[in-house]
Design a protein around this motif. Structure first.
Motif, PDB file in Angstrom:
ATOM      1  N   PHE A  25       0.829  -1.208   0.000  1.00 52.83           N
ATOM      2  CA  PHE A  25       0.000   0.000   0.000  1.00 52.83           C
ATOM      3  C   PHE A  25       0.860   1.255   0.000  1.00 52.83           C
ATOM      4  CE2 PHE A  25      -2.522   3.240   2.394  1.00 52.83           C
ATOM      5  CZ  PHE A  25      -3.496   3.441   1.425  1.00 52.83           C
ATOM      6  N   HIS A  26       1.883   1.286   0.828  1.00 52.08           N
ATOM      7  CA  HIS A  26       2.766   2.454   0.859  1.00 52.08           C
ATOM      8  C   HIS A  26       3.404   2.689  -0.506  1.00 52.08           C
ATOM      9  CE1 HIS A  26       3.254   1.742   5.473  1.00 52.08           C
ATOM     10  NE2 HIS A  26       2.161   2.417   5.183  1.00 52.08           N
ATOM     11  N   ARG A  27       3.834   1.610  -1.114  1.00 54.82           N
ATOM     12  CA  ARG A  27       4.463   1.721  -2.442  1.00 54.82           C
ATOM     13  C   ARG A  27       3.454   2.207  -3.477  1.00 54.82           C
ATOM     14  NH1 ARG A  27       5.956  -3.025  -2.589  1.00 54.82           N
ATOM     15  NH2 ARG A  27       7.950  -2.725  -1.530  1.00 54.82           N
ATOM     16  N   GLN A  28       2.216   1.715  -3.402  1.00 50.88           N
ATOM     17  CA  GLN A  28       1.176   2.140  -4.343  1.00 50.88           C
ATOM     18  C   GLN A  28       0.911   3.633  -4.217  1.00 50.88           C
ATOM     19  OE1 GLN A  28      -2.777   0.613  -3.535  1.00 50.88           O
ATOM     20  NE2 GLN A  28      -3.412   0.833  -5.668  1.00 50.88           N
ATOM     21  N   VAL A  29       0.858   4.136  -2.995  1.00 51.08           N
ATOM     22  CA  VAL A  29       0.604   5.564  -2.789  1.00 51.08           C
ATOM     23  C   VAL A  29       1.746   6.396  -3.361  1.00 51.08           C
ATOM     24  CG1 VAL A  29       0.323   7.367  -1.054  1.00 51.08           C
ATOM     25  CG2 VAL A  29      -0.857   5.175  -0.769  1.00 51.08           C
TER      26      VAL A  29
END
Length: 265
Positions: A164-168
């Protein structure tokens, strides 16, 4: 787009569960020009009078959030309008994250807890107790329950947080993303809010340290995770080993507020 864009700055607060997004929103709403309307994708959020809104399309939901939003008392002239969304809520709305990232001029704030294990521990505690928030009037309440966490649950949650952090980070331009450490938000709310106000482009407003929201858990992971030693042994030597270190938060505090995280492991 079927509506003219209003003269307001849209923003969104993003994060894994139990990372301080509610606290950040409370601090934001203390600013006279900022209005954040809670969890857009939570059916039970009382900020939203339309309980049937989740039947709308993804685009209609965003139009509700940023164009036809409910106006709270004293915020009729707010210049910055937002909401917050936690990672699991995106899983229930396929395509919603991508639609959100395309919203014109949207500024995102990502709240990151350095120790993801603490986020998971807090989430499981809340699910078991049914107590999601603690307010100043609840000082006499019992502490959250101790919990046992399976290895499989930890591995899945750590991966979900990393993804999720990477997607953001990959979905927003550097100038449209502010990353905020949960630990810095607790230790230096005034400094964090100064950075947030600069990022959003609002006027500077003093940060009030008096909020009704209180921390629910102040004990260490060793004191609250019943099988902590088992988990520490399993993750020893891996990339998540740092979550089981005895230092506060599992990582040293560098005292900095990151405008944009460069990468996540």
């Amino acid at each position: 787009m079927t509506h003219l864009m209003p003269k307001t700055q849209p923003f969104v607060i993003l994060g894994m569960p139990r990372t301080g997004t509610h606290y950040l929103e409370e601090l934001l709403n203390a600013h006279p020009s900022v209005l954040s309307n809670g969890e857009l994708l939570n059916t039970y959020d009382t900020n939203w009078p339309d309980t049937n809104r989740l039947r709308c399309s993804n685009l209609e939901l965003l139009e509700l959030a940023y164009l036809r939003y409910p106006v709270q008392k004293g915020k009729a002239h707010a210049t910055h309008i937002g909401c917050k969304i936690n990672q699991p809520q995106f899983l229930e709305r396929p395509g919603f994250f991508e639609e959100l990232a395309r919203w014109p001029c949207l500024k995102a704030m990502l709240v990151v807890r350095r120790n993801t294990l603490e986020s998971l521990r807090s989430l499981v505690q809340a699910r078991q107790s049914g107590e999601w928030l603690k307010y100043g009037s609840d000082n006499g309440s019992a502490p959250p329950p101790q919990v046992a966490l399976t290895i499989e649950l930890c591995e899945a949650y750590f991966k979900a947080a990393d993804d999720f952090h990477r997607q953001v980070v990959d979905s927003f331009a550097p100038e449209n993303l502010l990353s905020i450490d949960y630990e810095n938000l607790l230790d230096d709310p005034a400094g964090c809010m100064e950075a947030v106000q600069t990022y959003l482009g609002t006027s500077m407003h003093p940060c009030s340290h008096r909020t009704v929201l209180q921390r629910q858990e102040v004990r260490t992971l060793e004191q609250t995770v019943l099988n902590f030693d088992e988990l520490k042994c399993h993750f020893s030597g891996g990339k998540h080993e740092r979550f089981f270190e005895t230092a506060r938060g599992g990582l040293s505090c560098n005292g900095r507020i990151h405008v944009r995280p460069c990468s996540f492991p």
